[in-house]
Enzyme design. Structure first.
Site, PDB file in Angstrom:
ATOM      1  N   GLY A 154     129.240   1.663 -17.103  1.00 26.25           N
ATOM      2  CA  GLY A 154     130.098   3.140 -18.203  1.00 26.25           C
ATOM      3  C   GLY A 154     131.141   2.785 -18.101  1.00 26.25           C
ATOM      4  N   ASP A 161     113.106   7.644  16.579  1.00 27.00           N
ATOM      5  CA  ASP A 161     112.360   5.881  15.893  1.00 27.00           C
ATOM      6  C   ASP A 161     110.885   6.182  15.294  1.00 27.00           C
ATOM      7  OD1 ASP A 161     112.775   3.887  15.064  1.00 27.00           O
ATOM      8  OD2 ASP A 161     112.770   3.156  16.497  1.00 27.00           O
ATOM      9  N   SER A 162     110.404   6.537  14.134  1.00 30.87           N
ATOM     10  CA  SER A 162     109.335   6.001  14.201  1.00 30.87           C
ATOM     11  C   SER A 162     109.072   5.852  12.757  1.00 30.87           C
ATOM     12  CB  SER A 162     108.250   8.133  14.700  1.00 30.87           C
ATOM     13  OG  SER A 162     106.934   7.048  13.933  1.00 30.87           O
ATOM     14  N   SER A 220     112.261  -5.916   5.930  1.00 30.13           N
ATOM     15  CA  SER A 220     111.577  -7.224   6.394  1.00 30.13           C
ATOM     16  C   SER A 220     110.446  -7.914   7.028  1.00 30.13           C
ATOM     17  CB  SER A 220     112.975  -8.107   5.231  1.00 30.13           C
ATOM     18  OG  SER A 220     113.781  -7.930   7.323  1.00 30.13           O
ATOM     19  N   CYS A 231     108.358  -6.268   7.850  1.00 30.88           N
ATOM     20  CA  CYS A 231     107.061  -4.794   8.451  1.00 30.88           C
ATOM     21  C   CYS A 231     106.022  -5.449   7.359  1.00 30.88           C
ATOM     22  CB  CYS A 231     107.849  -3.778   7.666  1.00 30.88           C
ATOM     23  SG  CYS A 231     106.751  -2.404   7.445  1.00 30.88           S
ATOM     24  N   GLY A 254     115.838   0.036   4.973  1.00 31.26           N
ATOM     25  CA  GLY A 254     114.332  -1.068   4.959  1.00 31.26           C
ATOM     26  C   GLY A 254     114.849  -1.787   3.506  1.00 31.26           C
ATOM     27  N   GLY A 256     108.124  -3.543  16.180  1.00 32.10           N
ATOM     28  CA  GLY A 256     106.535  -3.302  16.044  1.00 32.10           C
ATOM     29  C   GLY A 256     105.507  -4.057  16.822  1.00 32.10           C
ATOM     30  N   ARG A 264     106.720   3.295  19.198  1.00 28.42           N
ATOM     31  CA  ARG A 264     107.520   3.894  17.628  1.00 28.42           C
ATOM     32  C   ARG A 264     106.236   3.827  16.724  1.00 28.42           C
ATOM     33  NH1 ARG A 264     109.367   1.234  13.616  1.00 28.42           N
ATOM     34  NH2 ARG A 264     110.874   2.302  12.234  1.00 28.42           N
ATOM     35  N   GLU A 285     103.007  -4.652  13.917  1.00 26.66           N
ATOM     36  CA  GLU A 285     103.194  -3.795  12.406  1.00 26.66           C
ATOM     37  C   GLU A 285     104.268  -4.793  12.298  1.00 26.66           C
ATOM     38  OE1 GLU A 285     102.772   0.494  11.210  1.00 26.66           O
ATOM     39  OE2 GLU A 285     101.611   0.301  12.650  1.00 26.66           O
TER      40      GLU A 285
HETATM   41  P1  IMP Z   1     114.645  -4.513   7.058  1.00 30.12           P
HETATM   42  O1  IMP Z   1     117.004  -3.968   7.335  1.00 30.12           O
HETATM   43  O2  IMP Z   1     114.766  -4.891   5.526  1.00 30.12           O
HETATM   44  O3  IMP Z   1     115.083  -5.293   7.706  1.00 30.12           O
HETATM   45  O4  IMP Z   1     114.365  -3.589   7.640  1.00 30.12           O
HETATM   46  C1  IMP Z   1     114.778  -3.072   9.134  1.00 30.12           C
HETATM   47  C2  IMP Z   1     113.709  -1.559   9.289  1.00 30.12           C
HETATM   48  O5  IMP Z   1     112.818  -1.828   9.279  1.00 30.12           O
HETATM   49  C3  IMP Z   1     114.245  -0.852  10.608  1.00 30.12           C
HETATM   50  O6  IMP Z   1     115.247  -0.039  10.017  1.00 30.12           O
HETATM   51  C4  IMP Z   1     113.079   0.093  10.915  1.00 30.12           C
HETATM   52  O7  IMP Z   1     113.051   1.353  10.183  1.00 30.12           O
HETATM   53  C5  IMP Z   1     111.709  -1.379  10.492  1.00 30.12           C
HETATM   54  N1  IMP Z   1     110.818  -1.830  11.341  1.00 30.12           N
HETATM   55  C6  IMP Z   1     111.358  -2.233  12.026  1.00 30.12           C
HETATM   56  N2  IMP Z   1     110.638  -2.990  12.730  1.00 30.12           N
HETATM   57  C7  IMP Z   1     109.451  -3.043  12.282  1.00 30.12           C
HETATM   58  C8  IMP Z   1     108.431  -2.991  12.575  1.00 30.12           C
HETATM   59  O8  IMP Z   1     108.044  -3.965  13.336  1.00 30.12           O
HETATM   60  N3  IMP Z   1     107.123  -3.194  11.339  1.00 30.12           N
HETATM   61  C9  IMP Z   1     107.335  -2.629  10.323  1.00 30.12           C
HETATM   62  N4  IMP Z   1     108.828  -1.902  10.226  1.00 30.12           N
HETATM   63  C10 IMP Z   1     109.709  -1.748  11.475  1.00 30.12           C
END
Ligand code: IMP
Length: 501
Positions: free
Chosen positions: A20, A262-263, A318, A320, A360, A410, A419, A432
Site C-alpha cells: 500500500g 497445552d492441548s 513442523s 506434527c 505452528g 506427541g 496433551r 502425533e
Molecule cells: P512449529 O513452530 O511449526 O514447529 O510448531 C510448533 C507447534 O506444534 C507447537 O506449539 C504445538 O502446538 C505443536 N506441536 C508440538 N508437538 C507436537 C506433536 O508432537 N504433534 C503435533 N503438534 C505438536
C-alpha cells in the site's frame, strides 16, 4: 449429512500481501510490534500484559526451558515453559527465570585450592571462560577463597601439577561486593577499580555471582525486554487438564506470569473445567490461555469459558503428524482468519478483546507478517526457536552440517500423552509427532532481530507502523500455484547455493 465448508482451507504460503502507500515516517525504525497477550476491555483500559514483540516460544521440551525464557524475554517476547515434566521441575524452571538477575552470572568454572594448573587449563578449554572461582568445595556457591584468571599463571614457566592455592589471587586481595549490590553499583565498582570480574558474595562469604565487565554493554542493549512490575523477566508456563489442581498453585507460587493449557485440541469440556477451577480459585488474577482451536465455535467456547487468550492451530506444526494420524485439522491461514473474525465479533458484542495466538506452521519470516495481518495478535513457534543456541537440545554435526534436535510433544521421545488425552487407556496412545533435526542457526538475539526487521520492512511496504493498523487495513491475495513458482527464482542457473537474497 456432514457439513462441507465451501472453500478449501489454506496455508500461509498461499497468500501474499499487496503493498500500500508508504507515507513519510513509515520506516522500520518507527514500527511498533507491541501487542496484547491477555484479554482486556480495549478502548477502556490498558492491556494488563502486552508483549513487546509478537513472539512466544512453544510449550515443548525441545524448545522452552528457563534459558530460552530468559533469552526471549530479553528481546521482548515470552516463553511458555513446557509442562511435560514434574510439577516441581516446571516450577523450578519458572523460579529460575523470575530470580534471574540480568548481568549476575552464576559461576560455571570452579576449582578448590587443592586443584592443579592442569585442572584450570582443562576447565578453560572446556568452558571457554578465563575467570575461575576458587571455592572450598568447587561448587558455584561455595565459600570464596580466591579467583584464577589468565594473569595468574604462565603455562610455559609452571608445572601442570602446581596447586591453585600457590598461584591464585587470594580472597584478601580481591575486591568483592555484597548480595544487595545492584547492577549499576556493580558496574561502577568494575569501572572504578578497573576489574574484569566482580565477585558478589553473601554475608557468610559464599560466592553468589560474578558480574563481568564484558557484559556491561550487553545489558544496555535490550530496550524491549519484557519485565514485570518488579523488573523481573516475565515467563509463561504450560498446564494440562489433568493435574491442574496441583500444578497451577505451584506455578503461581513460583511466579509464572501467564499459564496456558497445552492441548492439541482444546474445544472440550476439560478445558472449560480447568478454566473454571482457575477462575474460582484466583478470579482474574491468574492469566491463562487455552486452545488449540481452528474455528469460530471453538474460539467462542473458550472465550466464554474465561480464557485470557486463545491459541489457534491443529496439525500445522513442523513436527506434527496429527492430520495423518487422525484426519483432523485445518490450513493454518484459514483457521487464523476465521478465528480472528470471531474474536472481533466477540469484542463488538462484549467489549472484551481476547487476543489470539497463531500456533505452528511458521516456516518463512514472511509467514509471521501474514499471520499478524490475518489477525493473529502473536505467534507461537517451535521449530523457529529450536534452531538457536538457547534451546535446550543437543547441537550435533551431521555430515558437516550443524543441527539441533527437535522433537514433538506427541512423539515417542517426549511421551506427553496428556496433551492428546481423551481419557482413554494410556496403553493405546499413538504418536502425533516426530523426532527430528533442524538446521542450527546461531543466537536467538541475532535471528530474532533479522526476522523482525523483515516483518517491519514488509509492514512499511504496506503502509503500516502498528500491528492493529495492519490487521484492520491489510490487503491480501490468494496466489495460484503457478504464481508461487513465479515468486521463487526461476529460469536462471544459480552461480552458488547461497541465499537467494
Ligand atoms: P512449529 O513452530 O511449526 O514447529 O510448531 C510448533 C507447534 O506444534 C507447537 O506449539 C504445538 O502446538 C505443536 N506441536 C508440538 N508437538 C507436537 C506433536 O508432537 N504433534 C503435533 N503438534 C505438536
Amino acid at each position: 449429512m456432514a457439513y462441507y465448508y465451501p472453500e478449501p482451507s489454506r496455508t500461509f504460503s498461499e497468500y501474499l500481501l499487496v503493498p500500500g502507500y508508504t507515507p513519510e515516517g513509515c520506516v522500520p525504525a518507527n514500527v511498533s510490534l507491541k501487542t496484547p497477550l491477555v484479554k482486556y476491555k480495549k478502548g477502556q483500559e490498558e492491556c494488563p500484559i502486552s508483549l513487546n514483540i509478537p513472539m512466544v516460544s512453544a510449550i515443548m521440551q525441545s524448545v522452552s526451558d528457563d534459558t530460552m525464557a530468559i533469552a526471549l524475554a530479553k528481546e521482548g517476547g515470552m516463553s511458555f515453559i513446557y509442562g511435560s515434566q514434574s510439577v516441581e521441575e516446571e516450577a523450578a524452571m519458572v523460579s529460575r527465570v523470575k530470580n534471574y538477575k540480568a548481568g549476575f552470572v552464576v559461576s560455571d568454572s570452579n576449582v578448590t585450592p587443592e586443584s592443579t594448573l592442569a585442572d584450570v587449563l582443562a576447565l578453560v578449554q572446556e568452558r571457554g571462560h578465563n575467570t575461575i572461582a576458587v571455592t572450598d568445595d568447587a561448587s558455584p556457591n561455595g565459600k570464596l577463597l580466591g579467583i584464577v584468571t589468565s594473569r595468574d599463571y604462565r603455562v610455559s614457566r609452571m608445572n601442570p601439577t602446581d596447586k591453585v592455592k600457590d598461584f591464585m589471587t587470594s580472597r584478601d586481595k580481591l575486591i568483592t561486593a555484597g548480595e544487595k549490590t545492584t547492577l549499576k553499583e556493580a558496574n561502577d565498582i568494575i569501572w572504578d577499580h578497573k576489574l574484569n570480574a566482580l565477585p558478589i558474595v553473601d554475608k557468610s562469604g559464599r560466592l553468589m555471582y560474578f558480574v563481568f565487565r564484558k557484559d556491561y554493554s550487553a545489558h544496555k542493549e535490550n530496550p524491549l525486554e519484557l519485565l514485570d512490575s518488579n523488573k523481573r523477566y516475565m515467563v509463561g508456563a504450560g498446564i494440562n487438564t489433568r493435574d491442574y489442581e496441583e500444578r497451577v498453585p505451584a506455578l503461581v507460587e513460583a511466579g509464572a506470569d501467564v499459564l496456558c493449557i497445552d492441548s492439541s485440541e482444546g474445544y472440550s469440556c476439560w478445558q472449560a473445567k480447568t478454566l473454571q477451577f482457575i477462575r474460582e480459585k484466583y478470579g482474574d488474577k491468574v492469566k491463562v490461555g487455552a486452545g488449540n482451536v481452528v474455528d469460530r465455535d471453538g474460539f467462542l467456547f473458550l472465550a466464554k469459558a474465561g480464557a485470557d487468550f486463545v491459541k489457534v492451530g491443529i496439525g500445522g506444526g513442523s513436527i506434527c503428524i496429527t492430520r495423518e494420524q487422525k484426519g483432523i485439522g485445518r490450513g493454518q491461514a484459514t483457521a487464523v482468519i476465521e478465528v480472528a473474525k470471531a474474536r472481533d465479533e466477540y469484542f463488538k458484542e462484549t467489549g472484551i478483546y481476547v487476543p489470539i495466538c497463531s500456533d505452528g506452521g511458521i516456516v518463512h519470516d514472511y509467514h509471521m507478517t501474514l499471520a499478524l495481518a490475518m489477525g493473529a495478535d502473536f505467534l507461537m513457534m517451535g521449530r523457529y526457536f529450536a534452531r538457536f543456541d538457547e534451546s535446550p537440545t543437543t547441537k550435533l554435526n551431521i555430515n558437516g552440517t550443524y543441527v539441533k534436535e527437535y522433537w514433538g510433544e506427541g512423539s515417542n521421545r517426549a511421551r506427553n500423552w496428556q496433551r492428546y488425552d481423551l481419557g482413554g487407556k494410556s496403553s493405546l496412545a499413538f504418536e502425533e509427532g516426530v523426532d527430528s533435526y533442524v538446521t542450527y542457526a546461531g543466537s536467538l538475539h541475532d535471528n530474532v532481530a533479522k526476522s523482525l526487521y523483515k516483518v517491519k520492512s514488509t509492514m512499511c511496504n504496506c503502509g503500516f507502523i502498528t500491528i492493529p493498523d495492519m490487521q484492520a487495513n491489510a490487503k491480501m491475495t490468494v496466489v495460484s500455484s503457478t504464481s508461487i513458482v513465479e515468486g521463487g527464482y526461476h529460469d536462471v542457473m544459480l552461480r552458488s547455493t547461497g541465499s537467494k537474497g
